[in-house]
Design a protein around this motif. Structure first.
Motif, PDB file in Angstrom:
ATOM      1  N   GLN A   1      30.858  -3.845 -15.410  1.00 54.93           N
ATOM      2  CA  GLN A   1      30.404  -2.505 -15.779  1.00 54.93           C
ATOM      3  C   GLN A   1      29.616  -2.529 -17.086  1.00 54.93           C
ATOM      4  OE1 GLN A   1      33.537   0.397 -15.853  1.00 54.93           O
ATOM      5  NE2 GLN A   1      32.189   2.067 -16.497  1.00 54.93           N
ATOM      6  N   GLN A   2      30.094  -3.356 -18.042  1.00 56.81           N
ATOM      7  CA  GLN A   2      29.361  -3.473 -19.306  1.00 56.81           C
ATOM      8  C   GLN A   2      27.955  -4.029 -19.093  1.00 56.81           C
ATOM      9  OE1 GLN A   2      31.919  -5.886 -21.733  1.00 56.81           O
ATOM     10  NE2 GLN A   2      33.250  -4.178 -22.325  1.00 56.81           N
ATOM     11  N   LEU A   3      27.807  -5.018 -18.205  1.00 57.76           N
ATOM     12  CA  LEU A   3      26.486  -5.591 -17.953  1.00 57.76           C
ATOM     13  C   LEU A   3      25.544  -4.585 -17.292  1.00 57.76           C
ATOM     14  CD1 LEU A   3      27.181  -9.244 -16.730  1.00 57.76           C
ATOM     15  CD2 LEU A   3      26.512  -8.464 -18.991  1.00 57.76           C
ATOM     16  N   THR A   4      26.022  -3.896 -16.276  1.00 55.39           N
ATOM     17  CA  THR A   4      25.160  -2.959 -15.561  1.00 55.39           C
ATOM     18  C   THR A   4      24.774  -1.762 -16.424  1.00 55.39           C
ATOM     19  OG1 THR A   4      27.143  -1.929 -14.619  1.00 55.39           O
ATOM     20  CG2 THR A   4      26.018  -3.597 -13.296  1.00 55.39           C
ATOM     21  N   GLU A   5      25.677  -1.370 -17.352  1.00 53.43           N
ATOM     22  CA  GLU A   5      25.335  -0.253 -18.239  1.00 53.43           C
ATOM     23  C   GLU A   5      24.350  -0.677 -19.324  1.00 53.43           C
ATOM     24  OE1 GLU A   5      29.019   1.200 -19.731  1.00 53.43           O
ATOM     25  OE2 GLU A   5      29.542   2.293 -17.899  1.00 53.43           O
ATOM     26  N   SER A   6      24.446  -1.946 -19.743  1.00 55.56           N
ATOM     27  CA  SER A   6      23.563  -2.426 -20.818  1.00 55.56           C
ATOM     28  C   SER A   6      22.183  -2.805 -20.307  1.00 55.56           C
ATOM     29  CB  SER A   6      24.203  -3.641 -21.513  1.00 55.56           C
ATOM     30  OG  SER A   6      25.451  -3.299 -22.078  1.00 55.56           O
ATOM     31  N   TYR A   7      22.106  -3.233 -19.048  1.00 55.10           N
ATOM     32  CA  TYR A   7      20.834  -3.686 -18.497  1.00 55.10           C
ATOM     33  C   TYR A   7      20.537  -2.873 -17.234  1.00 55.10           C
ATOM     34  CZ  TYR A   7      21.512  -7.576 -21.693  1.00 55.10           C
ATOM     35  OH  TYR A   7      21.714  -8.335 -22.819  1.00 55.10           O
ATOM     36  N   GLU A   8      19.604  -1.934 -17.381  1.00 56.01           N
ATOM     37  CA  GLU A   8      19.328  -0.993 -16.304  1.00 56.01           C
ATOM     38  C   GLU A   8      18.685  -1.652 -15.091  1.00 56.01           C
ATOM     39  OE1 GLU A   8      16.937   2.053 -17.962  1.00 56.01           O
ATOM     40  OE2 GLU A   8      18.455   2.745 -19.379  1.00 56.01           O
ATOM     41  N   PHE A   9      18.055  -2.796 -15.289  1.00 55.04           N
ATOM     42  CA  PHE A   9      17.366  -3.424 -14.158  1.00 55.04           C
ATOM     43  C   PHE A   9      18.331  -4.135 -13.213  1.00 55.04           C
ATOM     44  CE2 PHE A   9      17.150  -6.369 -17.773  1.00 55.04           C
ATOM     45  CZ  PHE A   9      17.784  -7.487 -17.244  1.00 55.04           C
ATOM     46  N   ILE A  10      19.624  -4.268 -13.589  1.00 53.28           N
ATOM     47  CA  ILE A  10      20.600  -4.916 -12.694  1.00 53.28           C
ATOM     48  C   ILE A  10      20.917  -3.957 -11.560  1.00 53.28           C
ATOM     49  CG2 ILE A  10      22.927  -5.846 -12.476  1.00 53.28           C
ATOM     50  CD1 ILE A  10      22.781  -6.729 -15.342  1.00 53.28           C
ATOM     51  N   TYR A  11      20.712  -4.414 -10.357  1.00 53.24           N
ATOM     52  CA  TYR A  11      21.018  -3.592  -9.181  1.00 53.24           C
ATOM     53  C   TYR A  11      22.454  -3.801  -8.725  1.00 53.24           C
ATOM     54  CZ  TYR A  11      20.747  -1.791  -4.425  1.00 53.24           C
ATOM     55  OH  TYR A  11      20.965  -1.109  -3.275  1.00 53.24           O
ATOM     56  N   MET A  12      22.932  -5.067  -8.749  1.00 55.56           N
ATOM     57  CA  MET A  12      24.286  -5.359  -8.281  1.00 55.56           C
ATOM     58  C   MET A  12      24.728  -6.736  -8.777  1.00 55.56           C
ATOM     59  SD  MET A  12      25.782  -5.669  -4.412  1.00 55.56           S
ATOM     60  CE  MET A  12      25.288  -7.367  -4.304  1.00 55.56           C
ATOM     61  N   LEU A  13      26.022  -6.841  -9.067  1.00 57.32           N
ATOM     62  CA  LEU A  13      26.665  -8.120  -9.355  1.00 57.32           C
ATOM     63  C   LEU A  13      27.661  -8.394  -8.230  1.00 57.32           C
ATOM     64  CD1 LEU A  13      27.412  -7.708 -13.184  1.00 57.32           C
ATOM     65  CD2 LEU A  13      25.618  -9.084 -12.155  1.00 57.32           C
ATOM     66  N   SER A  14      27.697  -9.619  -7.718  1.00 53.42           N
ATOM     67  CA  SER A  14      28.656  -9.956  -6.660  1.00 53.42           C
ATOM     68  C   SER A  14      29.177 -11.373  -6.862  1.00 53.42           C
ATOM     69  CB  SER A  14      28.001  -9.825  -5.283  1.00 53.42           C
ATOM     70  OG  SER A  14      26.964 -10.767  -5.142  1.00 53.42           O
ATOM     71  N   THR A  15      30.342 -11.644  -6.219  1.00 60.13           N
ATOM     72  CA  THR A  15      30.980 -12.960  -6.304  1.00 60.13           C
ATOM     73  C   THR A  15      31.246 -13.460  -4.887  1.00 60.13           C
ATOM     74  OG1 THR A  15      32.051 -12.340  -8.379  1.00 60.13           O
ATOM     75  CG2 THR A  15      32.925 -14.265  -7.212  1.00 60.13           C
ATOM     76  N   ILE A  16      30.899 -14.718  -4.647  1.00 56.19           N
ATOM     77  CA  ILE A  16      31.095 -15.363  -3.341  1.00 56.19           C
ATOM     78  C   ILE A  16      32.100 -16.499  -3.525  1.00 56.19           C
ATOM     79  CG2 ILE A  16      29.975 -16.601  -1.457  1.00 56.19           C
ATOM     80  CD1 ILE A  16      27.352 -15.234  -2.321  1.00 56.19           C
ATOM     81  N   GLU A  17      33.197 -16.498  -2.744  1.00 56.49           N
ATOM     82  CA  GLU A  17      34.230 -17.532  -2.859  1.00 56.49           C
ATOM     83  C   GLU A  17      34.273 -18.364  -1.583  1.00 56.49           C
ATOM     84  OE1 GLU A  17      38.081 -16.479  -4.487  1.00 56.49           O
ATOM     85  OE2 GLU A  17      37.317 -14.444  -4.932  1.00 56.49           O
ATOM     86  N   ARG A  18      34.693 -19.646  -1.790  1.00 53.60           N
ATOM     87  CA  ARG A  18      34.926 -20.527  -0.635  1.00 53.60           C
ATOM     88  C   ARG A  18      36.385 -20.358  -0.203  1.00 53.60           C
ATOM     89  NH1 ARG A  18      36.329 -26.131   0.253  1.00 53.60           N
ATOM     90  NH2 ARG A  18      36.710 -26.350  -1.975  1.00 53.60           N
TER      91      ARG A  18
END
Length: 637
Positions: free
Chosen positions: A90-107
């Motif tokens: 949430q801190q990253l997306t609020e600080s950088y408006e150009f971020i559309y989405m953050l996701s994590t992929i696990e094996r």
């Protein structure tokens, strides 16, 4: 056309040309002002484009750094909790408006998936419609777990759209297979990126070309391995939607309209436009490439998108092209463009701005127009005053000319009328002179005869002058030696009676054809011969010679003289001026003045010189001072 009409016509023509000149100056000044404003506005637009290009480069660097930060955060031991991860994202997306989405992929293994299977966590995969249907979106279908699966376990921000993404197996996405260690090492990747572009020159980073989101729109993706043993255990994904990038750059604009094109590997380009821009195009379908996405963030400004071929994917500097386009009749629109790359994808920016003349320039334009109106009014008024004065002057001149003509006619009439009684007086006096007279009477009779002859001579000069003034020139081509020989026949006896030797030094031609007015030449020769005999010295001489050269026919007449100066010579052709005022020499100073007038009317040239034979012994055997008249008749044009 009367002289007054010609003068007024010339003044009107000057007035018209002056108006044209003022119009040209006014239009030049106005054009210069407008062009200056256009150049200034274009320079500002180019500077704004350079700023956007810098912002785009800063965005790329920031995205790469954020991918490293996100990957390092997920690589911590112990692994961050769900709450800590959510807070961090949430801190990253609020600080950088150009971020559309953050996701994590696990094996995850098959057992891990079966243990997590709930209503909110279902293993699924992307399904692409067959036939490459335009404007089609990938859909999610249920998938049977395999031995090992790469599953999306976290997305931020969370919404109804992203809930369906939880549990998505991304192992069938070709672009990620190299990062997940699933594809053969020598396999050519379907998107055609070369390895250094694919990995961006950074360890364990993979860039994904523009792909279509499940919920609509397009995005770019940065993927990086965060945890790994023999194979990747955890991969983070940073998504930047085209709309979020467009909105981020749009915030740096000041009244301009932005069009942004995102290039595909296959050469097409996806365009985003300001919805209010005049350059917006209709939306066209484009094949979807990748999903694994997040719902769109509400844009800061509305935009439209379209697909069209990309002209060139090579990077060019900011402001590489700049054009001025006219739209209708109401305004102008300036534009500039930039081509470069965002990660490995070609990007083109086009900036538009409507041009309007600033208030300061309007003031200048109105001032120029006002100056033009004042100048036209001033010069028109001046022209009218000049025309009135010219007309008045022409009327006065006409009256004066009429008056002078009447006086001249009266003077000519009186002279003509005097000629008859003078002739009647002269004849009896000549008779009386021949008869013997009483002592003292002969002297009185001689005085009467002498003064009568002088009056007759004066009257004859006036009549000759008047006759010349009324003379109509009639130049014809003829033998010029004829009038010269005629004059010699007349004046040779007179020179002999005056004890003056007359020599002709030129006798090389029998005939010389020239174009001239016969009467004018005869009057000129008569006055020159008469002057040479009258103002010669005792036992003097006269020499006559002529030649034909490049200037024309040149006639030279020299006669002996005594006492003339250069100053007197300079006024030789002035009327009523006599330099030899001896009582025995009659004359009134009109002859050479008439010669000068004749030469001027015929466009001949007459000159006078003083000389001495001792300085030029080759001329003839005569010696002493002399005066020379040189008459030049130019060749016919």
């Amino acid at each position: 056309m009367p002289r007054t009409s010609r003068t007024l016509s010339a003044l009107s023509q000057i007035k018209r040309y002056r108006l044209y000149a003022l119009i040209i100056v006014m239009l030049g000044l106005m054009t210069g002002i407008v062009i200056g404003d256009i150049q200034k506005a274009q320079a500002n637009l180019d500077a704004r484009m350079a700023l956007l290009a810098k912002e785009l480069g800063d965005l790329e660097n920031s995205a790469l750094q954020l991918a490293d930060i996100y990957s390092a955060f997920m690589a911590q031991e112990p692994r961050p909790t769900e709450k800590a991860l959510r807070t961090f994202a949430q801190q990253l997306t609020e600080s950088y408006e150009f971020i559309y989405m953050l996701s994590t992929i696990e094996r995850l293994s098959k057992a891990d998936i079966e243990s997590r299977s709930t209503a909110d966590f279902i293993l699924k995969e992307l399904y692409y419609p067959e036939g490459n249907v335009p404007d089609s979106r990938p859909t999610l279908i249920r998938k049977t777990p395999e031995l090992w699966n790469f599953v999306t376990t976290f997305v931020h921000p969370m919404s109804n759209h992203t809930k369906s993404v939880i549990g998505l197996d991304v192992s069938n996405i070709p672009r990620l297979q190299g990062l997940l260690g699933q594809g053969p090492k020598d396999e050519i990747l379907p998107l055609g990126l070369i390895p250094q572009d694919m990995n961006l020159g950074l360890h364990n980073k993979t860039f994904m070309d523009s792909f279509k989101l499940i919920e609509g729109g397009y995005a770019l993706s940065l993927n990086q391995v965060s945890r790994a043993s023999d194979t990747p255990e955890l991969v983070i994904a940073l998504l930047l939607s085209h709309q979020s990038i467009y909105n981020y750059l749009d915030q740096a604009l000041l009244g301009q309209s932005l069009s942004m094109g995102f290039g595909f590997i296959d050469g097409e380009v996806l365009w985003l436009h300001d919805a209010t821009s005049t350059t917006s195009q209709q939306t066209e379908a484009v094949p979807s490439i990748h999903a694994a996405t997040h719902p769109s963030v509400p844009p800061s400004s509305s935009a439209t998108s379209s697909i069209s071929p990309l002209a060139s994917s090579s990077a060019t500097p900011a402001g590489s092209s700049s054009t001025l386009t006219s739209w209708g009749f109401s305004f102008w629109e300036l534009s500039t463009s930039y081509q470069g790359k965002l990660f490995a994808a070609p990007v083109e920016l086009r900036l538009y701005q409507g041009f309007s003349i600033p208030m300061s320039s309007w003031v200048l334009l109105v001032s120029v127009l006002a100056f033009f109106i004042v100048a036209v009014g001033f010069f028109n008024r001046l022209h009218d005053q000049i025309a009135v004065r010219q007309d008045k002057l022409e009327r006065v001149n006409k009256k004066l000319s009429t008056s002078l003509a009447e006086q001249s006619d009266l003077f000519s009439y009186i002279s003509h009328e005097l000629n008859t009684p003078l002739t009647l007086i002269s004849s009896p006096i000549q008779t009386l002179q021949q008869e013997p007279q009483m002592t003292g009477q002969q002297e009185h009779i001689d005085m009467i005869a002498k003064n009568t002859a002088r009056m007759q001579e004066l009257v004859q000069h006036v009549l000759n002058l008047k006759a010349y003034q009324r003379l109509t020139l009639d130049p014809v081509t003829q033998n010029i030696l004829g009038p010269i020989n005629d004059a010699l026949l007349v004046f040779q006896p007179k020179s002999y009676d005056a004890n003056i030797r007359l020599d002709v030094l030129s006798n090389r031609f029998d005939e010389l054809s020239m174009t001239f007015d016969t009467t004018s030449l005869r009057m000129t020769l008569d006055n020159l011969f008469s002057n040479a005999i009258k103002y010669n010295i005792a036992n003097g001489w006269i020499e006559l010679e002529w030649e034909l050269n490049l200037q024309g026919f040149v006639l030279s007449m020299r006669n002996a003289q005594q006492g003339l100066t250069e100053e007197q010579c300079s006024s030789m052709f002035t009327k009523f001026v006599r330099h030899n005022k001896k009582a025995e020499t009659s004359g009134y100073g009109l002859g050479l003045g008439i010669v000068a007038d004749i030469c001027e009317r015929n466009e001949w040239h007459i000159a006078v010189h003083l000389g001495n034979k001792s300085q030029k012994p080759q001329i003839s055997e005569h010696g002493g001072d002399y005066i020379e008249f040189v008459l030049t008749l130019p060749h016919a044009r």
